[in-house]
Design a protein around this motif. Structure first.
Motif, PDB file in Angstrom:
ATOM      1  N   ALA A  37       1.437  -0.851  -0.053  1.00  0.00           N
ATOM      2  CA  ALA A  37      -0.048  -0.115   0.372  1.00  0.00           C
ATOM      3  C   ALA A  37       1.200   1.168   0.273  1.00  0.00           C
ATOM      4  O   ALA A  37       0.304   2.579  -1.315  1.00  0.00           O
ATOM      5  CB  ALA A  37      -0.648   0.045   0.947  1.00  0.00           C
ATOM      6  N   LEU A  38       1.888   1.116   0.870  1.00  0.00           N
ATOM      7  CA  LEU A  38       2.942   2.648   0.807  1.00  0.00           C
ATOM      8  C   LEU A  38       3.387   2.698  -0.444  1.00  0.00           C
ATOM      9  O   LEU A  38       3.881   3.258  -0.815  1.00  0.00           O
ATOM     10  CB  LEU A  38       3.457   2.195   2.229  1.00  0.00           C
ATOM     11  N   GLU A  44       8.612   7.546  -3.202  1.00  0.00           N
ATOM     12  CA  GLU A  44       9.802   7.911  -2.617  1.00  0.00           C
ATOM     13  C   GLU A  44      10.567   7.780  -1.372  1.00  0.00           C
ATOM     14  O   GLU A  44      10.987   7.416  -0.559  1.00  0.00           O
ATOM     15  CB  GLU A  44       9.747   9.201  -3.092  1.00  0.00           C
ATOM     16  N   TRP A  45       8.819   7.968  -0.203  1.00  0.00           N
ATOM     17  CA  TRP A  45       9.050   7.829   1.235  1.00  0.00           C
ATOM     18  C   TRP A  45       9.386   6.485   1.440  1.00  0.00           C
ATOM     19  O   TRP A  45      10.470   6.383   2.244  1.00  0.00           O
ATOM     20  CB  TRP A  45       8.191   8.087   1.691  1.00  0.00           C
ATOM     21  N   LEU A  46       8.741   5.562   0.681  1.00  0.00           N
ATOM     22  CA  LEU A  46       9.434   3.821   0.865  1.00  0.00           C
ATOM     23  C   LEU A  46      10.232   3.733   0.594  1.00  0.00           C
ATOM     24  O   LEU A  46      10.921   2.904   1.556  1.00  0.00           O
ATOM     25  CB  LEU A  46       8.626   2.796   0.817  1.00  0.00           C
ATOM     26  N   ARG A  47      10.861   4.131  -0.339  1.00  0.00           N
ATOM     27  CA  ARG A  47      12.453   4.222  -1.053  1.00  0.00           C
ATOM     28  C   ARG A  47      13.278   4.301   0.163  1.00  0.00           C
ATOM     29  O   ARG A  47      14.755   4.005   0.458  1.00  0.00           O
ATOM     30  CB  ARG A  47      12.713   4.578  -1.984  1.00  0.00           C
ATOM     31  N   VAL A  48      12.797   5.161   1.152  1.00  0.00           N
ATOM     32  CA  VAL A  48      14.363   6.356   1.566  1.00  0.00           C
ATOM     33  C   VAL A  48      14.521   4.938   2.925  1.00  0.00           C
ATOM     34  O   VAL A  48      15.374   4.943   3.628  1.00  0.00           O
ATOM     35  CB  VAL A  48      13.453   7.636   1.694  1.00  0.00           C
ATOM     36  N   HIS A  49      12.784   4.826   3.551  1.00  0.00           N
ATOM     37  CA  HIS A  49      12.618   4.116   5.140  1.00  0.00           C
ATOM     38  C   HIS A  49      12.792   2.413   4.787  1.00  0.00           C
ATOM     39  O   HIS A  49      12.628   2.406   5.568  1.00  0.00           O
ATOM     40  CB  HIS A  49      11.554   4.936   5.230  1.00  0.00           C
TER      41      HIS A  49
END
Length: 423
Positions: A37-38, A44-49
């Protein structure tokens, strides 16, 4: 249709339109669903975290991965998943993270599942400045939320685990109510779809309210023992409905042995709040007792009266007798129902209830009533309403065509033994 005639109700289990998962598979799949879902909502946020190791752990559905053998290795595997989920949730809850991430349904479901399945027991001292939580996989000894709250699938949050006798399933439950008066078609008047863990008696009030709103409240409602409780007998009577079904039994040893003194052997003075035992001794205390939202009364006799009593062996195995009473109206209504059940007319009247089992059987065999085609309670209920409408159309067609009702099928052996012996 005679609105004040007889109707009968029964329920059956409904399998949700999702795979049945064990607890370890469920938490794994819940984390995977949140990551997917993320990935769509905030790539982009998920790729970082995201931890790169998550790709190998959560690239496929839970059942496609090898689960370690042995209790210790399985626990370690579960707690690794727990740490991954807590790491993701910590990033989402961090002050700099977008607030709307917390409102994604899959993320909220992840939070619920982690509260239900893991305990945080501190921070890992070896993790350095970025503390990683030490998590523990919950066990039966620590307890779990009731099944009605426990997450059973990330893909349909409204399905729940339930068990009824030998049947275990994840999904829903459906209650069918139909007319059963002689001389007319037997039509389904109401369909009630509930979460699977909701017991039958807790659905009865909603069924009666729905029938009353439609002007179809019956005079006599035939049900099985699962729907009958003292409070339901009272509530039904207040609506002018006679709830006909096996009354709850007295499971105290005095009743089961048939040789002890049951509550019926005590004289109850409700106005004075005093009980008189078979030995003519009065109780010493009568006070309310609240348990799981229900009110009862604890009636205690004196130890000095009970210990030397010559009738003690028939009365109690403790130092003194203790009675647990329902409120007066419930107590008297339940006693009346038990008395009615002992009458010969009860078996004759109750025999009509059996037909509802044939209705459920037809719905299962012909219209696949026990399998939900959709996700969610609302859509599953709509499926059940349409199924009931189709059954009513079939029955009306048979009625107008003067097709007689089918007789209950019997085995060859039963037919042989029940047939009259030739003279």
């Amino acid at each position: 249709m005679n609105a004040r005639g007889r109707q009968r109700t029964d329920s059956t289990h409904v399998l949700g339109a999702v795979r049945s998962l064990n607890r370890l598979e469920c938490v794994t799949e819940t984390l995977r669903a949140a990551l997917n879902a993320l990935a769509s909502a905030a790539p982009e946020w998920l790729r970082v975290h995201a931890d790169p190791a998550w790709l190998e752990r959560y690239d496929r559905r839970a059942g496609d991965h090898d689960v370690p053998q042995g209790e210790a290795k399985r626990r370690a595997h579960a707690e690794q998943i727990g740490r991954d989920g807590h790491q993701l949730l910590a990033a989402i809850m961090a002050p700099g993270a977008p607030i709307w991430l917390r409102q994604i349904p899959a993320v909220e479901l992840l939070r619920q599942a982690w509260l239900q399945n893991f305990s945080i027991i501190g921070d890992d001292p070896a993790a350095g400045p970025e503390a990683t939580p030490l998590v523990r996989w919950r066990t039966d000894q620590e307890g779990f939320p009731p099944s009605l709250l426990m997450v059973a699938s990330p893909y349909d949050p409204q399905v729940h685990y339930a068990k009824k006798q030998s049947t275990i399933w994840i999904g829903y439950k459906v209650h069918l109510t139909e007319t059963c008066d002689e001389g007319g078609p037997h039509l389904i008047t109401h369909v009630e779809t509930t979460p699977a863990p909701v017991v039958d008696r807790d659905a009865l009030e909603d069924i009666h309210e729905a029938l009353e709103a439609k002007g179809l409240l019956p005079d006599t409602h035939l049900v099985d023992a699962g729907y009958v409780a003292a409070d339901q007998l009272v509530a039904s009577r207040r609506k002018g409905v006679t709830l006909l079904g096996p009354a709850p039994k007295d499971y105290q040893w005095q009743a089961r042995s048939g040789e002890g003194f049951t509550v019926q052997d005590f004289l109850l003075d409700w106005e004075r709040e005093v009980a008189i035992c078979p030995a003519r001794r009065e109780s010493r205390s009568w006070g309310p007792d609240y348990h799981q939202g229900r009110t009862a009364f604890k009636v205690r006799f004196s130890t000095s009266d009970c210990r030397p009593c010559p009738l003690k062996r028939q009365c109690t195995r403790s130092a003194r007798r203790l009675l647990t009473l329902r409120p007066r109206e419930e107590h008297e209504t339940l006693e009346a129902a038990r008395t009615r059940e002992a009458q010969p007319t009860f078996a004759r009247d109750y025999r009509q209830r059996a037909g509802i089992e044939g209705t459920i059987s037809a719905g299962v065999r012909v219209l696949h009533l026990r399998r939900s085609r959709y996700i969610g309670l609302a859509k599953t209920h709509l499926q059940h309403v349409l199924t009931a409408a189709a059954m009513n159309l079939i029955r009306l067609g048979a009625w107008f065509a003067d097709t007689p009702l089918a007789r209950t099928r019997q085995s060859a052996f039963t037919k042989l033994m029940m047939a009259p012996i030739p003279a």
